[in-house]
Design a protein around this motif. Structure first.
Motif, mmCIF file in Angstrom:
data_model
loop_
_atom_site.group_PDB
_atom_site.id
_atom_site.type_symbol
_atom_site.label_atom_id
_atom_site.label_comp_id
_atom_site.label_asym_id
_atom_site.label_seq_id
_atom_site.Cartn_x
_atom_site.Cartn_y
_atom_site.Cartn_z
ATOM 1 N N ILE A 187 1.102 7.246 2.821
ATOM 2 C CA ILE A 187 0.122 6.553 3.652
ATOM 3 C C ILE A 187 0.521 6.744 5.103
ATOM 4 O O ILE A 187 1.706 6.681 5.452
ATOM 5 C CB ILE A 187 0.043 5.058 3.280
ATOM 6 C CG1 ILE A 187 -1.040 4.357 4.109
ATOM 7 C CG2 ILE A 187 1.379 4.366 3.444
ATOM 8 C CD1 ILE A 187 -1.317 2.936 3.626
ATOM 9 N N CYS A 233 0.829 -1.206 0.000
ATOM 10 C CA CYS A 233 0.000 0.000 0.000
ATOM 11 C C CYS A 233 0.863 1.256 0.000
ATOM 12 O O CYS A 233 0.555 2.241 -0.690
ATOM 13 C CB CYS A 233 -0.922 0.008 1.217
ATOM 14 S SG CYS A 233 -2.234 -1.238 1.153
ATOM 15 N N ARG A 234 1.942 1.242 0.768
ATOM 16 C CA ARG A 234 2.810 2.418 0.798
ATOM 17 C C ARG A 234 3.488 2.633 -0.561
ATOM 18 O O ARG A 234 3.605 3.767 -1.016
ATOM 19 C CB ARG A 234 3.871 2.295 1.892
ATOM 20 C CG ARG A 234 4.797 3.502 1.917
ATOM 21 C CD ARG A 234 5.476 3.744 3.232
ATOM 22 N NE ARG A 234 6.517 2.768 3.474
ATOM 23 C CZ ARG A 234 7.390 2.862 4.490
ATOM 24 N NH1 ARG A 234 7.297 3.859 5.346
ATOM 25 N NH2 ARG A 234 8.313 1.949 4.662
ATOM 26 N N ALA A 256 0.909 4.224 -2.819
ATOM 27 C CA ALA A 256 0.712 5.649 -2.509
ATOM 28 C C ALA A 256 1.883 6.474 -3.028
ATOM 29 O O ALA A 256 1.700 7.540 -3.634
ATOM 30 C CB ALA A 256 0.534 5.837 -1.001
ATOM 31 N N VAL A 276 -6.421 4.483 8.536
ATOM 32 C CA VAL A 276 -5.395 4.546 7.494
ATOM 33 C C VAL A 276 -5.748 5.681 6.543
ATOM 34 O O VAL A 276 -6.838 5.695 5.961
ATOM 35 C CB VAL A 276 -5.288 3.218 6.721
ATOM 36 C CG1 VAL A 276 -4.181 3.311 5.668
ATOM 37 C CG2 VAL A 276 -5.020 2.055 7.663
ATOM 38 N N ARG A 277 -4.835 6.630 6.415
ATOM 39 C CA ARG A 277 -5.028 7.753 5.499
ATOM 40 C C ARG A 277 -4.113 7.565 4.290
ATOM 41 O O ARG A 277 -2.903 7.405 4.442
ATOM 42 C CB ARG A 277 -4.711 9.079 6.176
ATOM 43 C CG ARG A 277 -5.657 9.454 7.312
ATOM 44 C CD ARG A 277 -5.399 10.893 7.760
ATOM 45 N NE ARG A 277 -6.338 11.337 8.767
ATOM 46 C CZ ARG A 277 -6.100 11.307 10.079
ATOM 47 N NH1 ARG A 277 -4.938 10.851 10.525
ATOM 48 N NH2 ARG A 277 -7.013 11.716 10.935
ATOM 49 N N VAL A 278 -4.700 7.607 3.110
ATOM 50 C CA VAL A 278 -3.940 7.462 1.867
ATOM 51 C C VAL A 278 -4.103 8.738 1.058
ATOM 52 O O VAL A 278 -5.214 9.106 0.675
ATOM 53 C CB VAL A 278 -4.420 6.250 1.051
ATOM 54 C CG1 VAL A 278 -3.586 6.130 -0.236
ATOM 55 C CG2 VAL A 278 -4.321 4.976 1.871
#
Length: 411
Positions: free
Chosen positions: A384, A373-374, A377, A396-398
């Motif tokens: 993230i 995920c990182r 992003a 979790v903020r993306v």
């Protein structure tokens, strides 16, 4: 404003601040010539001058070496009458015919004397008290300019080193991701063969036992040791296959983002359907979701990982509740996924984003989901961040930066 020039004699860059200092020194002291000298162990370097072209000479020929050694100002009305300078080549005609001479040392805060700011003339004349004070003040300002130049050089060196380290890290990460992808790809073929062999062996064992379906009894209850071993092998194959799939996902995020309009609400619905049984008992809520400009494949992968994690990491005996929302920011869109699970300790929130990091071994996983995920992003130019959700759990903020200015929801 003009930038730094090069000395015609030395080829060294001259600083506008130093040029202003020698100009002011000459005006205030009413002398036709002024110079900033830097004196080393063996040489004197004239780094800025007025009235003549700056040059380099040996320290033993330098008049200013006397000032540097004494670390005090020197003012001479006629250098021919001063025993310190009478035989100097800049006085006796071999290099010049200096008569009036005033010089203030360039003293650093630690006491080191770098050189001098001096004025001179070929005619005898005396400097008044105010002129001497002004020369000292200007010398201190020259020191400020020199310190700034030194710090600028150090900063440029540090920035160059950081850029080199960043480039090396990027190259290393790219090679590592490519290696992980190649290894995962190469291992899946033999793993498929192993899985097929184990499946066939299990079917043969069932036929030998006169069964058509796998038994519902726990492994090892009263079955043969061979059956237990096959069950364990099948479980190991499934875990290895899951790890290899995650490695391939991680390796595929290579920064080449193919952006297009993505209906976030429709994508969440598709991900929910794809995860199927994993989200069967999850209370999933979505707020108003926009159309964003992103890579649909990578964004699907990101949401799958975040929702899968929210479903897996739950409080004992509780039905997981997950909320997905998005809001516009000055840079783009901020997608938030909040759950009511056990949460991630503050000290571990950055660490858990690293590859192969697992905080709990009792929950199935490979430790690559959040790392992937990182990477997704970052491939979009965002980041993230993990935080605590309102009421507990993980938020979790993306960040998904816009490509063309402030975001506009195209609903």
């Amino acid at each position: 404003m003009s930038g730094p020039k090069r000395s015609p004699a030395t080829g060294a860059r001259t600083d506008p601040g130093l040029e202003d200092a020698v100009r002011l020194a000459a005006q205030v002291c009413q002398m036709p010539r002024a110079v900033v000298n830097l004196v080393s162990t063996n040489h004197q370097f004239q780094v800025a001058a007025l009235g003549f072209a700056p040059d380099v000479c040996s320290r033993e020929d330098s008049m200013c070496a006397v000032v540097v050694d004494a670390a005090e100002p020197v003012h001479v009305e006629d250098a021919r009458t001063d025993p310190r300078f009478a035989d100097n080549p800049f006085v006796d005609g071999r290099l010049a015919r200096v008569r009036a001479y005033g010089s203030s040392p360039l003293t650093m805060p630690d006491g080191q004397v770098l050189g001098t700011l001096c004025v001179f003339d070929e005619e005898p004349r005396a400097l008044g008290p105010e002129q001497r004070d002004a020369l000292d003040v200007l010398a201190r300002r020259v020191v400020d300019v020199l310190r700034l130049r030194r710090r600028t050089r150090e900063l440029r060196t540090s920035l160059a080193e950081l850029a080199a380290a960043r480039d090396e890290l990027t190259r290393s990460n790219t090679e590592l991701a490519a290696f992980a992808g190649q290894v995962a790809h190469d291992l899946r073929s033999p793993l498929t063969s192993i899985a097929l062999a184990v499946e066939l062996a299990q079917e043969e064992l069932l036929r030998a036992e006169g069964q058509t379906d796998p038994p519902a009894r726990p492994v090892g209850a009263d079955r043969a040791a061979g059956a237990d071993l096959l069950d364990r092998a099948a479980g190991g194959v499934r875990r290895m296959d899951r790890l290899l799939a995650d490695l391939l996902d991680y390796a595929r995020v290579d920064g080449r983002v193919r952006r297009t309009d993505v209906d976030l609400a429709a994508l969440v619905a598709e991900v929910r359907e794809d995860l199927g049984e994993a989200l069967r008992d999850v209370a999933l809520e979505t707020g108003p979701l926009p159309v964003v400009c992103a890579d649909p494949t990578l964004l699907r992968m990101l949401l799958q990982n975040l929702l899968s994690n929210a479903a897996k990491f739950r409080r004992p005996g509780a039905t997981p509740a997950v909320r997905i929302s998005a809001r516009a920011t000055v840079r783009g869109w901020l997608v938030e996924v909040a759950d009511d699970g056990p949460g991630v300790p503050t000290a571990e929130r950055e660490h858990v984003l690293e590859p192969l990091t697992r905080l709990r071994t009792d929950v199935p996983g490979t430790g690559l989901g959040l790392a992937t995920c990182r990477r997704i992003a970052r491939a979009h130019g965002g980041r993230i961040v993990l935080d605590e959700a309102p009421g507990g759990g993980t938020l979790v903020r993306v960040e998904l930066p816009s490509v063309d200015g402030p975001p506009v929801s195209r609903r």
